[in-house]
Design a protein around this motif. Structure first.
Motif, PDB file in Angstrom:
ATOM      1  N   VAL A 154      -7.857  -1.996  -3.672  1.00  0.00           N
ATOM      2  CA  VAL A 154      -7.957  -0.538  -3.784  1.00  0.00           C
ATOM      3  C   VAL A 154      -6.824   0.105  -2.992  1.00  0.00           C
ATOM      4  CG1 VAL A 154      -9.384   1.493  -3.339  1.00  0.00           C
ATOM      5  CG2 VAL A 154     -10.452  -0.666  -4.044  1.00  0.00           C
ATOM      6  N   ASP A 155      -6.055   0.951  -3.650  1.00  0.00           N
ATOM      7  CA  ASP A 155      -5.017   1.757  -2.996  1.00  0.00           C
ATOM      8  C   ASP A 155      -5.491   3.201  -3.027  1.00  0.00           C
ATOM      9  OD1 ASP A 155      -2.761   3.137  -2.187  1.00  0.00           O
ATOM     10  OD2 ASP A 155      -1.366   1.791  -3.217  1.00  0.00           O
ATOM     11  N   ARG A 156      -6.043   3.643  -1.911  1.00  0.00           N
ATOM     12  CA  ARG A 156      -6.684   4.967  -1.885  1.00  0.00           C
ATOM     13  C   ARG A 156      -5.679   6.106  -1.973  1.00  0.00           C
ATOM     14  NH1 ARG A 156     -11.910   3.937  -0.436  1.00  0.00           N
ATOM     15  NH2 ARG A 156     -12.269   1.918   0.572  1.00  0.00           N
TER      16      ARG A 156
ATOM     17  N   PRO B 107      -0.772   2.747   6.688  1.00  0.00           N
ATOM     18  CA  PRO B 107      -2.192   2.673   6.303  1.00  0.00           C
ATOM     19  C   PRO B 107      -2.755   1.274   6.562  1.00  0.00           C
ATOM     20  CG  PRO B 107      -0.788   2.608   4.367  1.00  0.00           C
ATOM     21  CD  PRO B 107       0.111   2.905   5.523  1.00  0.00           C
ATOM     22  N   VAL B 108      -4.036   1.224   6.822  1.00  0.00           N
ATOM     23  CA  VAL B 108      -4.718  -0.026   7.127  1.00  0.00           C
ATOM     24  C   VAL B 108      -5.610  -0.398   5.948  1.00  0.00           C
ATOM     25  CG1 VAL B 108      -6.318  -1.206   8.686  1.00  0.00           C
ATOM     26  CG2 VAL B 108      -4.653   0.435   9.599  1.00  0.00           C
ATOM     27  N   LEU B 109      -5.577  -1.685   5.600  1.00  0.00           N
ATOM     28  CA  LEU B 109      -6.401  -2.202   4.520  1.00  0.00           C
ATOM     29  C   LEU B 109      -7.708  -2.734   5.102  1.00  0.00           C
ATOM     30  CD1 LEU B 109      -6.135  -2.647   1.421  1.00  0.00           C
ATOM     31  CD2 LEU B 109      -5.407  -4.983   1.924  1.00  0.00           C
ATOM     32  N   TYR B 110      -8.816  -2.407   4.442  1.00  0.00           N
ATOM     33  CA  TYR B 110     -10.133  -2.817   4.927  1.00  0.00           C
ATOM     34  C   TYR B 110     -10.746  -3.851   3.981  1.00  0.00           C
ATOM     35  CZ  TYR B 110      -9.604   1.321   7.842  1.00  0.00           C
ATOM     36  OH  TYR B 110      -9.132   2.245   8.736  1.00  0.00           O
ATOM     37  N   ALA B 111     -11.728  -4.578   4.533  1.00  0.00           N
ATOM     38  CA  ALA B 111     -12.354  -5.643   3.745  1.00  0.00           C
ATOM     39  C   ALA B 111     -13.004  -5.097   2.482  1.00  0.00           C
ATOM     40  CB  ALA B 111     -13.379  -6.390   4.595  1.00  0.00           C
TER      41      ALA B 111
ATOM     42  N   MET C 206       0.848  -1.193   0.000  1.00  0.00           N
ATOM     43  CA  MET C 206       0.000   0.000   0.000  1.00  0.00           C
ATOM     44  C   MET C 206       0.878   1.235   0.000  1.00  0.00           C
ATOM     45  SD  MET C 206      -3.079  -0.950   2.647  1.00  0.00           S
ATOM     46  CE  MET C 206      -1.939  -1.323   3.976  1.00  0.00           C
ATOM     47  N   THR C 207       0.454   2.239  -0.723  1.00  0.00           N
ATOM     48  CA  THR C 207       1.189   3.495  -0.769  1.00  0.00           C
ATOM     49  C   THR C 207       1.017   4.236   0.547  1.00  0.00           C
ATOM     50  OG1 THR C 207       0.785   3.617  -3.150  1.00  0.00           O
ATOM     51  CG2 THR C 207       1.518   5.634  -2.050  1.00  0.00           C
ATOM     52  N   LYS C 208       2.127   4.746   1.083  1.00  0.00           N
ATOM     53  CA  LYS C 208       2.087   5.458   2.362  1.00  0.00           C
ATOM     54  C   LYS C 208       1.860   6.941   2.135  1.00  0.00           C
ATOM     55  CE  LYS C 208       5.290   2.156   4.464  1.00  0.00           C
ATOM     56  NZ  LYS C 208       6.601   1.980   5.129  1.00  0.00           N
TER      57      LYS C 208
END
Length: 739
Positions: free
Chosen positions: A240-242, A219-223, A210-212
């Motif tokens: 998804v990488d927000r 960052p935390v990844l969600y379901a 994940m991009t910081k």
């Protein structure tokens, strides 16, 4: 894939004026509104929408969408409902009542029991039924997985195995039989299992990058950021990488998980559907859909982002508002319409592969592709044809569009290289369908096109195919070489090909890896509740799912070349050039074309008196020899001796002795015909045919020679009426000559 601005014509009968879209939902939806409902659930294993009330659960089959259907109902007792699923055989209902207990109810007897967590330190995150041979039910807990079998006689679950690991959350789809278990502080470390009828497969543990952000280094990844999808029988995961505003896609193999690319996203809220192996990425905030077909080499969108369209929504006549006696039904209809025409409502949840559930209003929508709009949105003909040829759900419409596109290309006299690439696409698609055993027109290809391939198996991928046609590849049965076709093509279609970029079409073979694939599992035969068949089990639906949009050689002639030949007038040079391209493409893959196409080629060349090129076609066996072709040459050669001679030679080489002898007699060469008939033992022609020809020549010597031939070859001939009659005629001719 296409990457160009759309040029779609205004749609007719769509919601809104001048509405433009490639993806739509059709009104009416499946309405699942039940008074007192405590929630709407989707059972993807049985394809059911479930609505639970106090003491009952109602189930709708999603394959009835959009038609309204009467739901089935079962008593489930009172209590909270966090999740609910039917067993795969439809006999048991499992209801998660809390994070520590699951209730099981037998639908036939009504008997029930409750399964609870043994330890207070663990909680249930969810469960699902499986067709794995070693277990019936998987319970996901914070401490790992419990693999259980359902013991109906004992009214209990029997623990078969456990998989210990820390689980923060999970994602599962029955279509893939794949479960992803997230762990770690950032929830980006995953353990994956596949529970299928073939057994349990555990994949190596992996992490998703994940991009910081500057403000958040962890960052935390969600379901909701993960989506498991199945495309062309392969299993992928979209992440998804927000921060980077990217949608990464990973592919699952038995021994690895590989990231294979990324899609840009333009919204902080993303939803995903898959329709007919096309990925639909909903940019919820922007209210548009972006489509991807990742089997192609390019990972660019199929077309420009366009909104999701609602079709078929009834509109209220403005004059109706003046009535004061509107009944309750009308009011309810208005209320339903008011919320059903809201796209991307707050209560929408997207269910893979192709459903949208509006839990707030109890409605279910199915998403559709508008193939006609997609086909019209790009000028890249070969890319459009490749896309259409891969479609299965609407294979008939896709085939019709392909036929229409090809006819239009020829009638508009598009550059020959452009049409040639389109032809190659259709030929390769047909060969692929035959190789895979996919049915065409609702029947197995082997039953209706068993003789379409001349020799050997079909070739490899698109690149190998193009390499194979770059040199002189000999076709065993006809002797046609692609080199000779190229030479003839350059002489015939030179005018049509001027100032055209001869750019080769890119391969559409997709990606390839050495790692072992995890393929899409087969659906179990009896899945679903008793009356809840999956779509693949519905009569008529199965045929559509396996049918192909591929176009056979017979269809190429009947629906492309024959109609085009009738409409095109004037110089036939362009059409001949296109036919040459098709013959080249078919010959390179040893594909048998429709015999009438050879006759059409001869007609076109003879009509324009291009006899030299016609001879070249015949001598190089580009036009496959046959009786029909020979007769066409004879008919076209009335004004050209060489063309007629080619027809005669073709009959002789095909050993059609009867026809050859008759034509010799017809041309006045009855003596040569007699010699040929004696040499090749042709006894099927009556002697009167030769005798009448000799009489017509008014040559008594020839008539005497013919009579003597038949007397010598058949002693009983003197006893026939033919001998008596023509002997008398010979005497009369001799008397006249003597006088």
């Amino acid at each position: 894939m296409f990457g160009k601005a759309p040029r779609v014509l205004p749609s007719v009968g769509l919601s809104g004026s001048g509405a433009l879209s490639h993806v739509y939902i059709q009104h009416p939806p499946l309405r699942c509104r039940v008074p007192g409902s405590v929630g709407l659930f989707y059972d993807d294993a049985n394809k059911l929408v479930l609505s639970a009330t106090a003491g009952q659960v109602f189930a709708w089959k999603t394959n009835s969408l959009p038609q309204q259907s009467t739901p089935t109902s079962d008593a489930v007792g009172e209590g909270p409902v966090l999740s609910i699923r039917y067993s795969l055989d439809g006999k048991v209902i499992a209801i998660q009542r809390s994070n520590i207990e699951i209730e099981f109810r037998n639908r036939e007897t009504g008997e029930a029991f409750v399964q609870k967590c043994k330890s207070e330190s663990e909680s249930i995150l969810g469960f699902f039924w499986t067709d794995c041979p070693t277990c019936d039910l998987i319970i996901i807990k914070t401490c790992g997985l419990d693999l259980c079998t359902y013991e109906s006689g004992l009214k209990a679950l029997r623990l078969v195995d456990t998989r210990k690991l820390n689980v923060n959350w999970y994602v599962y789809t029955h279509e893939s039989r794949m479960i992803l278990l997230a762990s770690g502080m950032q929830c980006n470390t995953f353990t994956a299992f596949q529970f299928s009828s073939g057994g349990v497969i555990r994949l190596p543990r992996f992490e998703m990058a994940m991009t910081k952000a500057e403000a958040n280094q962890k960052p935390v990844l969600y379901a909701e950021d993960l989506h498991i999808i199945t495309i062309y029988g392969r299993i992928y995961c979209l992440q998804v990488d927000r921060v980077a505003m990217l949608l990464h896609f990973h592919r699952f193999y038995r021994d690895a998980v590989m990231q294979q690319g990324s899609f840009p996203i333009y919204s902080s809220k993303i939803a995903v559907n898959v329709v007919d192996n096309v990925i639909l990425v909903h940019q919820v905030d922007a209210k548009v859909v972006i489509m991807y077909d990742i089997i192609s080499d390019s990972h660019v969108p199929i077309s420009a982002p366009l909104p999701l369209l609602l079709r078929g929504l009834p509109r209220v006549n403005g004059s109706s508002s003046g009535f004061s006696n509107i009944d309750a039904v009308d009011l309810e209809t208005d209320e339903i319409r008011d919320h059903e025409d809201i796209i991307y409502g707050d209560g929408w949840t997207f269910r893979t592969p192709d459903l949208i559930c509006d839990a707030a209003h109890g409605t279910l929508w199915r998403i559709h592709l508008d193939l006609e709009a997609i086909a019209a949105s790009s000028s890249e003909v070969s890319s459009v044809l490749e896309f259409l040829q891969r479609r299965k759900l609407e294979s008939i419409k896709a085939k019709q569009l392909c036929l229409s596109i090809m006819r239009t290309q020829i009638l508009e006299r598009q550059p020959v290289p452009v049409v040639s690439r389109a032809i190659d696409t259709l030929v390769m698609s047909y060969l692929h369908s035959m190789k895979m055993g996919i049915s065409i027109q609702g029947r197995p290809v082997g039953d209706i096109h068993r003789n379409s391939i001349k020799h050997g198996p079909v070739s490899g991928g698109e690149r190998e195919y193009r390499q194979s046609i770059s040199g002189d590849v000999q076709t065993e049965s006809t002797g046609v070489t692609t080199g000779s076709l190229v030479n003839i093509r350059s002489s015939i279609g030179s005018d049509a090909e001027e100032n055209v970029n001869l750019e080769l079409l890119g391969s559409g073979s997709g990606d390839s890896h050495t790692a072992a694939d995890i393929e899409q599992p087969l659906q179990p035969q009896g899945s679903g509740s008793g009356e809840n068949q999956s779509e693949s089990d519905i009569p008529g639906q199965r045929e559509l799912q396996v049918a192909s949009a591929a176009i056979s050689p017979d269809e190429m002639y009947q629906f492309i070349f024959a109609p085009v030949e009738e409409e095109m007038a004037g110089d036939p040079a362009y059409l001949v050039a296109i036919i040459v391209e098709y013959l080249r493409s078919a010959a390179s893959e040893k594909l048998k074309v429709h015999p009438n196409l050879n006759m059409m080629t001869i007609q076109l060349l003879a009509r324009s008196e291009r006899f030299a090129e016609l001879w070249m076609f015949v001598l190089n066996k580009i036009v496959e020899p046959s009786k029909e072709v020979a007769l066409q040459l004879l008919g076209s050669g009335r004004q050209n001796f060489m063309t007629r001679k080619l027809g005669m030679d073709m009959l002789r080489k095909l050993m059609l002795h009867h026809d050859y002898v008759l034509l010799l007699v017809q041309d006045g060469y009855y003596i040569e015909a007699l010699r040929y008939a004696r040499k090749n033992k042709v006894i099927s022609i009556r002697p009167s045919v030769f005798l009448e020809a000799a009489v017509s020549s008014n040559n008594s010597h020839h008539l005497a020679a013919v009579l003597r031939f038949f007397v010598d070859s058949n002693p009983t001939f003197k006893n026939t009426t033919d001998y008596s009659m023509y002997r008398r005629i010979l005497n009369e001719m001799s008397t006249v000559a003597a006088a």
